[in-house]
Design a protein around this motif. Structure first.
Motif, mmCIF file in Angstrom:
data_model
loop_
_atom_site.group_PDB
_atom_site.id
_atom_site.type_symbol
_atom_site.label_atom_id
_atom_site.label_comp_id
_atom_site.label_asym_id
_atom_site.label_seq_id
_atom_site.Cartn_x
_atom_site.Cartn_y
_atom_site.Cartn_z
ATOM 1 N N GLU A 1 0.814 -1.201 0.245
ATOM 2 C CA GLU A 1 -0.063 0.068 -0.194
ATOM 3 C C GLU A 1 0.923 1.254 -0.090
ATOM 4 O OE1 GLU A 1 -0.342 -1.835 4.330
ATOM 5 O OE2 GLU A 1 -0.264 -2.627 2.185
ATOM 6 N N ASN A 2 1.992 1.012 0.339
ATOM 7 C CA ASN A 2 3.111 2.343 0.222
ATOM 8 C C ASN A 2 4.135 1.840 -0.900
ATOM 9 O OD1 ASN A 2 1.770 3.556 2.291
ATOM 10 N ND2 ASN A 2 3.425 2.501 4.041
ATOM 11 N N ALA A 3 3.609 1.754 -1.922
ATOM 12 C CA ALA A 3 4.469 1.203 -2.995
ATOM 13 C C ALA A 3 5.349 2.211 -3.534
ATOM 14 C CB ALA A 3 3.643 0.586 -4.402
ATOM 15 N N ASP A 4 5.117 3.631 -3.461
ATOM 16 C CA ASP A 4 6.174 4.559 -3.653
ATOM 17 C C ASP A 4 7.422 4.693 -3.092
ATOM 18 O OD1 ASP A 4 4.103 5.416 -5.739
ATOM 19 O OD2 ASP A 4 3.456 6.918 -4.522
ATOM 20 N N ASP A 5 7.255 4.125 -1.741
ATOM 21 C CA ASP A 5 8.471 3.687 -1.032
ATOM 22 C C ASP A 5 9.452 2.413 -1.400
ATOM 23 O OD1 ASP A 5 7.862 6.105 0.473
ATOM 24 O OD2 ASP A 5 6.718 4.993 1.743
ATOM 25 N N ARG A 6 9.132 1.846 -2.484
ATOM 26 C CA ARG A 6 9.517 0.505 -2.448
ATOM 27 C C ARG A 6 10.773 0.879 -3.763
ATOM 28 N NH1 ARG A 6 5.300 -4.629 -2.986
ATOM 29 N NH2 ARG A 6 5.316 -4.914 -0.668
ATOM 30 N N ARG A 7 11.826 0.273 -3.397
ATOM 31 C CA ARG A 7 13.057 0.350 -4.373
ATOM 32 C C ARG A 7 12.721 -0.702 -5.664
ATOM 33 N NH1 ARG A 7 16.517 -0.477 0.690
ATOM 34 N NH2 ARG A 7 15.670 -2.802 0.663
ATOM 35 N N GLY A 8 13.037 -0.047 -6.668
ATOM 36 C CA GLY A 8 13.221 -0.836 -8.048
ATOM 37 C C GLY A 8 14.281 -1.756 -8.159
ATOM 38 N N LEU A 9 14.128 -3.276 -8.321
ATOM 39 C CA LEU A 9 15.232 -4.265 -8.633
ATOM 40 C C LEU A 9 15.262 -4.523 -9.933
ATOM 41 C CD1 LEU A 9 14.865 -5.653 -4.856
ATOM 42 C CD2 LEU A 9 16.518 -3.898 -5.529
ATOM 43 N N VAL A 10 15.421 -5.952 -9.944
ATOM 44 C CA VAL A 10 15.508 -6.568 -11.322
ATOM 45 C C VAL A 10 14.049 -6.426 -12.008
ATOM 46 C CG1 VAL A 10 14.877 -9.044 -10.519
ATOM 47 C CG2 VAL A 10 16.427 -8.638 -12.374
ATOM 48 N N GLY A 11 13.053 -6.107 -11.494
ATOM 49 C CA GLY A 11 11.687 -6.096 -12.175
ATOM 50 C C GLY A 11 11.876 -5.159 -13.428
ATOM 51 N N CYS A 12 12.759 -4.006 -13.402
ATOM 52 C CA CYS A 12 12.877 -3.305 -14.570
ATOM 53 C C CYS A 12 12.919 -4.248 -15.849
ATOM 54 C CB CYS A 12 13.897 -2.403 -14.500
ATOM 55 S SG CYS A 12 15.792 -2.611 -14.332
ATOM 56 N N ILE A 13 13.876 -5.278 -15.888
ATOM 57 C CA ILE A 13 14.165 -5.905 -16.955
ATOM 58 C C ILE A 13 13.203 -6.543 -17.772
ATOM 59 C CG2 ILE A 13 15.915 -7.539 -17.895
ATOM 60 C CD1 ILE A 13 17.144 -5.264 -16.840
ATOM 61 N N PRO A 14 12.413 -7.423 -16.885
ATOM 62 C CA PRO A 14 11.075 -8.007 -17.582
ATOM 63 C C PRO A 14 10.184 -6.968 -18.066
ATOM 64 C CG PRO A 14 11.074 -8.480 -15.265
ATOM 65 C CD PRO A 14 12.440 -8.075 -15.611
ATOM 66 N N THR A 15 10.056 -5.807 -17.335
ATOM 67 C CA THR A 15 9.278 -4.814 -17.743
ATOM 68 C C THR A 15 9.593 -4.345 -19.205
ATOM 69 O OG1 THR A 15 8.691 -4.225 -15.489
ATOM 70 C CG2 THR A 15 8.187 -2.644 -17.018
ATOM 71 N N TYR A 16 10.878 -3.977 -19.447
ATOM 72 C CA TYR A 16 11.322 -3.554 -20.705
ATOM 73 C C TYR A 16 10.845 -4.450 -21.813
ATOM 74 C CZ TYR A 16 15.055 -0.872 -17.970
ATOM 75 O OH TYR A 16 15.659 0.192 -16.809
#
Length: 332
Positions: free
Chosen positions: A144-159
């Motif tokens: 529920e506070n996703a804006d505080d979550r760090r971006g990790l390896v998930g950027c790669i499959p998102t690309y």
């Protein structure tokens, strides 16, 4: 302890690694001004294009995923540092081929500052761009506070998902919606057993005891509050699978993507043993793995450990994941 790395002048690390990347992949990408890594076929792109940014030091991420079917321009900052906003504005201008630009930013303080400043300037210039933020680290904030979550390896499959949607000729709004839907249904948890050293300064990014591991370790050695005695692959995988399933809300009968991303100094042997354990743990819950990757996508120099990534999948996302791409470190 003296740092032992095959480098030259520490101040030249980023420029030299980018030159090496371009030399190694002359048919796929080229270097532009301001440390831009550019898809060599960008000039003929009659579609939505994709721009991203990030510091060096995490190879193959992010610049290793520039090419057809994924990222069109990656703006590279110095080691573990975000690039400046002007370079990102210039990259969006260069990338725009009349169909708009999807601008993907990982949630880290410096990257978000650059991303927000970039979008302000982009709007002033009247450019057609949409920003999507990847923020999937479950260890440092609740969903529920996703804006505080760090971006990790998930950027790669998102690309990969977004790039395939763009290649199909979808509109910017459609590509952004698909990327956002995927990002909203993914989660990552990292574990480390030994920290990395900063390749310019030799500073140890995290200090763990010989019999300790930390579940929730951040991308740059940030503590995650999960320090505990070392556990086996099966025990560690079970802890992480259960946390990710609970976070996303994956239910009996659903399908997922599962990625085991090595952090830099964990062997492929270990990663495959962890993957095996994770698949078996998911099978106990009647959850099927329909898409996967085991290996190094986003590293932290020689940090020992891995990131476990999970995402809810459907037929459309699976088709996009399996669509063709040609980048230095992911080809389909």
């Amino acid at each position: 302890m003296k740092m032992k790395k095959f480098i030259n002048d520490p101040d030249n690390l980023t420029s030299e690694l980018l030159e090496g990347l371009a030399m190694a992949n002359p048919d796929i990408l080229e270097l532009g001004e301001q440390n831009m890594v550019i898809n060599k076929l960008l000039g003929s792109a009659d579609r939505v294009t994709i721009v991203t940014q990030g510091g060096s030091g995490h190879e193959p991420a992010i610049e290793g995923f520039v090419g057809e079917g994924m990222v069109d321009i990656d703006v590279v900052g110095d080691v573990f540092a975000a690039p400046g906003p002007q370079a990102c504005v210039d990259a969006i201008k260069l990338a725009d081929k009349g169909k708009g630009v999807l601008y993907i930013v990982l949630n880290h303080a410096g990257d978000m500052l650059t991303g927000n400043m970039t979008m302000k300037q982009v709007k002033k210039l009247g450019l057609n761009a949409v920003k999507v933020v990847t923020q999937e680290d479950v260890s440092n904030a609740p969903r529920e506070n996703a804006d505080d979550r760090r971006g990790l390896v998930g950027c790669i499959p998102t690309y990969k998902i977004a790039g395939a949607a763009a290649a199909e000729g979808k509109s910017l709004e459609e590509v952004a919606a698909i990327a956002q839907r995927f990002a909203d249904n993914m989660a990552t948890l990292a574990v480390a057993v030994r920290g990395a050293t900063h390749p310019q300064t030799g500073t140890l990014l995290a200090d763990l005891g010989d019999d300790e591991m930390e579940i929730g370790m951040g991308q740059h050695g940030e503590e995650g509050g999960g320090r505990q005695p070392m556990k086996s692959a099966d025990e560690t995988a079970a802890i992480m699978v259960n946390a990710l399933v609970a976070d996303i809300g994956i239910e009996d009968g659903e399908k997922v993507m599962l990625i085991i991303n090595g952090s830099g100094a964990t062997t492929l042997m270990e990663q495959l043993i962890v993957y095996r354990a994770a698949v078996k743990e998911l099978a106990k819950k009647n959850i099927e793995v329909v898409a996967n990757f085991v290996g190094e996508m986003l590293t932290v120099q020689e940090q020992a450990g891995f990131q476990m990534f999970m995402a809810r999948m459907d037929d459309e996302l699976l088709r996009l994941w399996n669509a063709p791409c040609n980048t230095p470190y992911l080809k389909k």
